[in-house]
Design a protein around this motif. Structure first.
Motif, short mmCIF file in Angstrom:
data_model
loop_
_atom_site.label_atom_id
_atom_site.label_comp_id
_atom_site.label_asym_id
_atom_site.label_seq_id
_atom_site.Cartn_x
_atom_site.Cartn_y
_atom_site.Cartn_z
N TYR A 144 24.22 -31.33 7.16
CA TYR A 144 25.67 -31.36 7.29
C TYR A 144 26.19 -30.12 7.99
N THR A 145 25.58 -28.97 7.74
CA THR A 145 26.00 -27.74 8.42
C THR A 145 25.75 -27.85 9.92
N ARG A 146 24.64 -28.44 10.30
CA ARG A 146 24.37 -28.65 11.73
C ARG A 146 25.40 -29.59 12.34
N ILE A 147 25.82 -30.59 11.58
CA ILE A 147 26.86 -31.52 12.07
C ILE A 147 28.16 -30.76 12.32
N VAL A 148 28.54 -29.89 11.42
CA VAL A 148 29.77 -29.10 11.60
C VAL A 148 29.70 -28.30 12.88
N LYS A 149 28.55 -27.67 13.15
CA LYS A 149 28.40 -26.85 14.34
C LYS A 149 28.39 -27.70 15.61
N ALA A 150 27.81 -28.90 15.53
CA ALA A 150 27.70 -29.76 16.72
C ALA A 150 28.99 -30.49 17.03
N HIS A 151 29.87 -30.63 16.04
CA HIS A 151 31.12 -31.38 16.23
C HIS A 151 32.29 -30.52 15.72
N PRO A 152 32.65 -29.48 16.46
CA PRO A 152 33.70 -28.56 16.00
C PRO A 152 35.02 -29.28 15.71
N GLY A 153 35.59 -28.98 14.56
CA GLY A 153 36.90 -29.51 14.21
C GLY A 153 36.91 -30.90 13.61
N ARG A 154 35.76 -31.59 13.55
CA ARG A 154 35.75 -32.97 13.05
C ARG A 154 35.53 -33.04 11.54
N ILE A 155 34.82 -32.10 10.94
CA ILE A 155 34.44 -32.19 9.53
C ILE A 155 35.43 -31.38 8.69
N GLU A 156 36.13 -32.05 7.78
CA GLU A 156 37.12 -31.41 6.94
C GLU A 156 36.50 -30.76 5.70
N ALA A 157 35.47 -31.38 5.15
CA ALA A 157 34.86 -30.85 3.92
C ALA A 157 33.45 -31.40 3.77
N ILE A 158 32.61 -30.61 3.11
CA ILE A 158 31.27 -31.02 2.71
C ILE A 158 31.21 -30.89 1.19
N TYR A 159 30.90 -31.98 0.50
CA TYR A 159 30.76 -31.97 -0.94
C TYR A 159 29.28 -32.16 -1.28
N ILE A 160 28.70 -31.18 -1.96
CA ILE A 160 27.29 -31.23 -2.34
C ILE A 160 27.19 -31.29 -3.86
N ARG A 161 26.62 -32.38 -4.36
CA ARG A 161 26.40 -32.51 -5.81
C ARG A 161 25.20 -31.66 -6.21
N ARG A 162 25.39 -30.77 -7.17
CA ARG A 162 24.29 -29.92 -7.64
C ARG A 162 23.44 -30.71 -8.62
N VAL A 163 22.19 -30.95 -8.25
CA VAL A 163 21.31 -31.77 -9.07
C VAL A 163 20.21 -30.96 -9.74
N ASP A 164 20.21 -29.64 -9.56
CA ASP A 164 19.26 -28.79 -10.26
C ASP A 164 19.90 -27.43 -10.47
N GLN A 165 19.21 -26.56 -11.21
CA GLN A 165 19.73 -25.23 -11.53
C GLN A 165 18.99 -24.12 -10.80
N ARG A 166 18.29 -24.45 -9.72
CA ARG A 166 17.50 -23.44 -9.01
C ARG A 166 18.41 -22.40 -8.37
N VAL A 167 18.19 -21.15 -8.73
CA VAL A 167 19.01 -20.07 -8.21
C VAL A 167 18.77 -19.88 -6.72
N ASP A 168 17.50 -20.02 -6.28
CA ASP A 168 17.21 -19.83 -4.86
C ASP A 168 17.89 -20.89 -4.01
N ARG A 169 17.98 -22.13 -4.53
CA ARG A 169 18.65 -23.19 -3.78
C ARG A 169 20.15 -22.92 -3.68
N GLN A 170 20.73 -22.42 -4.74
CA GLN A 170 22.15 -22.08 -4.70
C GLN A 170 22.43 -20.96 -3.70
N ARG A 171 21.50 -20.00 -3.61
CA ARG A 171 21.66 -18.93 -2.62
C ARG A 171 21.56 -19.48 -1.20
N ASP A 172 20.64 -20.44 -0.99
CA ASP A 172 20.51 -21.06 0.34
C ASP A 172 21.82 -21.74 0.74
N ILE A 173 22.42 -22.46 -0.19
CA ILE A 173 23.66 -23.17 0.11
C ILE A 173 24.81 -22.19 0.34
#
Length: 351
Positions: free
Chosen positions: A269-298
């Motif tokens: 989704y982040t690549r989509i935002v960069k490839a289509h400037p101004g088209r994406i209003e929001a990205i909603y990501i459901r957190r399905v685990d408690q991994r701290v490293d994954r949260q840092r990546d996001i």
């Protein structure tokens, strides 16, 4: 397929189509359904397992001719090696403006086969559509447990639609997004998954049972499993390619993207935002685990698009998504209240 009575034969399965006032797109498959053996019971686990095997083992019919009529427009296409057809239909005559769903008629012919007739719904949103919603399915709408591959495969292929688990508040959230801020809209909701087309019918039943808007269409893919190739074909760019195609069809319409933290949705989704400037209003990501490293990546991905108009929200439940959507004017106060009510009254289904 029901008229086939389990004896096998030529079958056409068209999937819901979509489009704009200029063009329409339809996908489907022509295949031979494997017959049922006489020893297979009519119901029970063995019948369920046999139906799963039949769906996976469908033998696509290559080079079948598919004639498609929608209103006064017509196109002819041929199926590929796996029996799939992907039709682009320019609309040479206008469709009725008083409805969004239209019926396309299909006529399928193949060598040495009796012709087959079918029909399918096509979704053409109103010209004043203000928002496009594109959502993942696995671990975003429906709990599958992608991290546990064996359990995921069982849930994908064998588990009955009524026993599958929708995340609490998903139905009311997607209904609110469909209706919009004035509660009267019919926004298009498109669902994208890397799952195989073989589970299309199950997903259709699951969405209806859980009152989740059917979109117009589920975008799945062909796994290409065979004895020589027992693993699904690789399709890393499947989701990004389809989303880019949807943004081109619904030119100029703002979009929100919904996914989960379990796999690669935030990165795609982040690549989509960069490839289509101004088209994406929001990205909603459901957190399905408690991994701290994954949260840092996001968080790093959020920082990469901080300068754009797009918000990236990592949310533990549907209420947090609905609150942000209401604050941004995507859904109504009534829609937010419905999500809160549904989540408060739902048991914890994630175990």
């Amino acid at each position: 397929m029901k008229r086939d009575h389990g004896h096998g034969g030529l079958t056409v399965t068209p999937y819901r189509g979509y489009g704009s006032r200029r063009e329409a797109f339809l996908t489907g498959r022509v295949f031979h359904q494997a017959p049922l053996g006489r020893l297979v019971p009519r119901r029970g686990f063995l019948r369920d397992l046999a139906d799963v095997v039949r769906r996976i083992a469908r033998h696509g019919v290559a080079d079948a001719r598919v004639d498609i009529h929608l209103g006064g427009s017509h196109v002819s296409v041929s199926t590929d090696r796996d029996g799939y057809f992907d039709a682009h239909l320019p609309l040479v005559s206008s469709l009725p403006l008083d409805r969004s769903w239209h019926c396309a008629e299909l006529w399928v012919t193949a060598d040495h086969e009796v012709p087959v007739r079918a029909s399918v719904e096509v979704y053409i949103p109103a010209p004043e559509t203000d928002l496009l919603v594109i959502s993942d399915i696995d671990d975003t709408v429906m709990y599958t447990g992608v991290a546990d591959k064996l359990r995921m495969l069982y849930r994908l292929f064998i588990e009955k639609p009524h026993r599958r688990t929708a995340f609490p508040g998903v139905a009311s959230l997607y209904q609110a997004l469909h209706r919009g801020a004035d509660d009267r809209g019919e926004r298009p909701i498109l669902y994208v998954s890397r799952g195989p087309w073989a589970i299309y019918e199950m997903l259709e039943a699951f969405f209806q049972l859980n009152r989740i808007p059917v979109g117009p269409i589920l975008f799945l893919r062909e796994w290409g499993i065979s004895l020589r190739h027992p693993w699904p074909r690789r399709a890393e760019d499947h989701k990004q390619r389809l989303i880019s195609r949807m943004l081109a069809v619904f030119e100029g319409v703002p979009c929100i993207l919904i996914g989960d933290s379990g796999q690669h949705d935030p990165e795609v989704y982040t690549r989509i935002v960069k490839a289509h400037p101004g088209r994406i209003e929001a990205i909603y990501i459901r957190r399905v685990d408690q991994r701290v490293d994954r949260q840092r990546d996001i968080q790093r991905l959020r920082d990469q698009i901080r300068h754009t108009r797009c918000d990236l929200l990592l949310a533990a439940d549907s209420v947090l998504i609905a609150e942000h959507a209401q604050a941004r004017g995507f859904i109504s106060d009534h829609g937010l209240a419905a999500v809160r009510r549904d989540v408060a009254g739902s048991p914890d289904d994630s175990a």
